[in-house]
Design a protein around this motif. Structure first.
Motif, PDB file in Angstrom:
ATOM      1  N   MET A   1     -25.378  12.086  26.075  1.00 33.67           N
ATOM      2  CA  MET A   1     -25.843  12.223  27.432  1.00 33.67           C
ATOM      3  C   MET A   1     -25.628  10.943  28.236  1.00 33.67           C
ATOM      4  SD  MET A   1     -26.707  15.015  28.293  1.00 33.67           S
ATOM      5  CE  MET A   1     -26.606  16.525  27.457  1.00 33.67           C
ATOM      6  N   GLY A   2     -25.329   9.861  27.549  1.00 32.34           N
ATOM      7  CA  GLY A   2     -25.059   8.621  28.261  1.00 32.34           C
ATOM      8  C   GLY A   2     -23.767   8.678  29.050  1.00 32.34           C
ATOM      9  N   LEU A   3     -22.900   9.616  28.696  1.00 30.04           N
ATOM     10  CA  LEU A   3     -21.625   9.759  29.388  1.00 30.04           C
ATOM     11  C   LEU A   3     -21.819  10.152  30.853  1.00 30.04           C
ATOM     12  CD1 LEU A   3     -18.607   9.621  28.726  1.00 30.04           C
ATOM     13  CD2 LEU A   3     -18.687  12.072  28.341  1.00 30.04           C
ATOM     14  N   VAL A   4     -22.798  11.012  31.120  1.00 31.56           N
ATOM     15  CA  VAL A   4     -23.082  11.420  32.497  1.00 31.56           C
ATOM     16  C   VAL A   4     -23.545  10.218  33.315  1.00 31.56           C
ATOM     17  CG1 VAL A   4     -24.541  12.884  33.941  1.00 31.56           C
ATOM     18  CG2 VAL A   4     -23.669  13.753  31.792  1.00 31.56           C
TER      19      VAL A   4
ATOM     20  N   VAL B   1     -20.008   4.788  37.720  1.00 32.93           N
ATOM     21  CA  VAL B   1     -18.649   4.468  38.150  1.00 32.93           C
ATOM     22  C   VAL B   1     -18.325   5.170  39.462  1.00 32.93           C
ATOM     23  CG1 VAL B   1     -16.214   4.711  37.551  1.00 32.93           C
ATOM     24  CG2 VAL B   1     -17.837   3.962  35.831  1.00 32.93           C
ATOM     25  N   THR B   2     -18.781   6.402  39.626  1.00 39.18           N
ATOM     26  CA  THR B   2     -18.557   7.137  40.872  1.00 39.18           C
ATOM     27  C   THR B   2     -19.248   6.457  42.045  1.00 39.18           C
ATOM     28  OG1 THR B   2     -18.399   9.196  39.617  1.00 39.18           O
ATOM     29  CG2 THR B   2     -18.798   9.381  41.976  1.00 39.18           C
TER      30      THR B   2
ATOM     31  N   PHE C   1     -13.361  10.218  38.557  1.00 40.36           N
ATOM     32  CA  PHE C   1     -14.663  10.080  37.917  1.00 40.36           C
ATOM     33  C   PHE C   1     -15.712  10.980  38.563  1.00 40.36           C
ATOM     34  CE2 PHE C   1     -12.745   6.318  36.115  1.00 40.36           C
ATOM     35  CZ  PHE C   1     -13.262   6.335  34.827  1.00 40.36           C
ATOM     36  N   GLY C   2     -15.558  11.280  39.859  1.00 42.06           N
ATOM     37  CA  GLY C   2     -16.455  12.242  40.488  1.00 42.06           C
ATOM     38  C   GLY C   2     -16.297  13.622  39.883  1.00 42.06           C
ATOM     39  N   TRP C   3     -15.043  14.011  39.647  1.00 41.50           N
ATOM     40  CA  TRP C   3     -14.779  15.307  39.009  1.00 41.50           C
ATOM     41  C   TRP C   3     -15.322  15.322  37.580  1.00 41.50           C
ATOM     42  CZ3 TRP C   3     -13.771  20.046  40.253  1.00 41.50           C
ATOM     43  CH2 TRP C   3     -13.288  20.916  39.300  1.00 41.50           C
TER      44      TRP C   3
END
Length: 57
Positions: free
Chosen positions: A1-4, A10-11, A40-42
């Motif tokens: 969950m840290g990926l989100v 970054v976004t 990164f938004g996508w």
């Protein structure tokens, strides 16, 4: 969950970078900031849709 969390940070930084480079009239910087924002938004949106929001334990 840290990926989100990492993708969303970054976004957010890409948004600030895009505005700053547009303010300074740096078109190459704006191009790369927009590309970073788009990619990164996508990734952020699709990761949230696929895995959901991070939960606090």
């Amino acid at each position: 969950m840290g990926l989100v969390v990492i993708f969303s940070l970054v976004t957010i930084l890409a948004i600030f970078g895009l505005f700053r480079s547009l303010k300074d009239k740096n078109l190459l910087g704006a191009f790369f900031a927009f590309g970073t924002l788009a990619v990164f938004g996508w990734f952020t949106v699709m990761t949230v849709l696929e895995q959901g929001f991070p939960t606090a334990h």
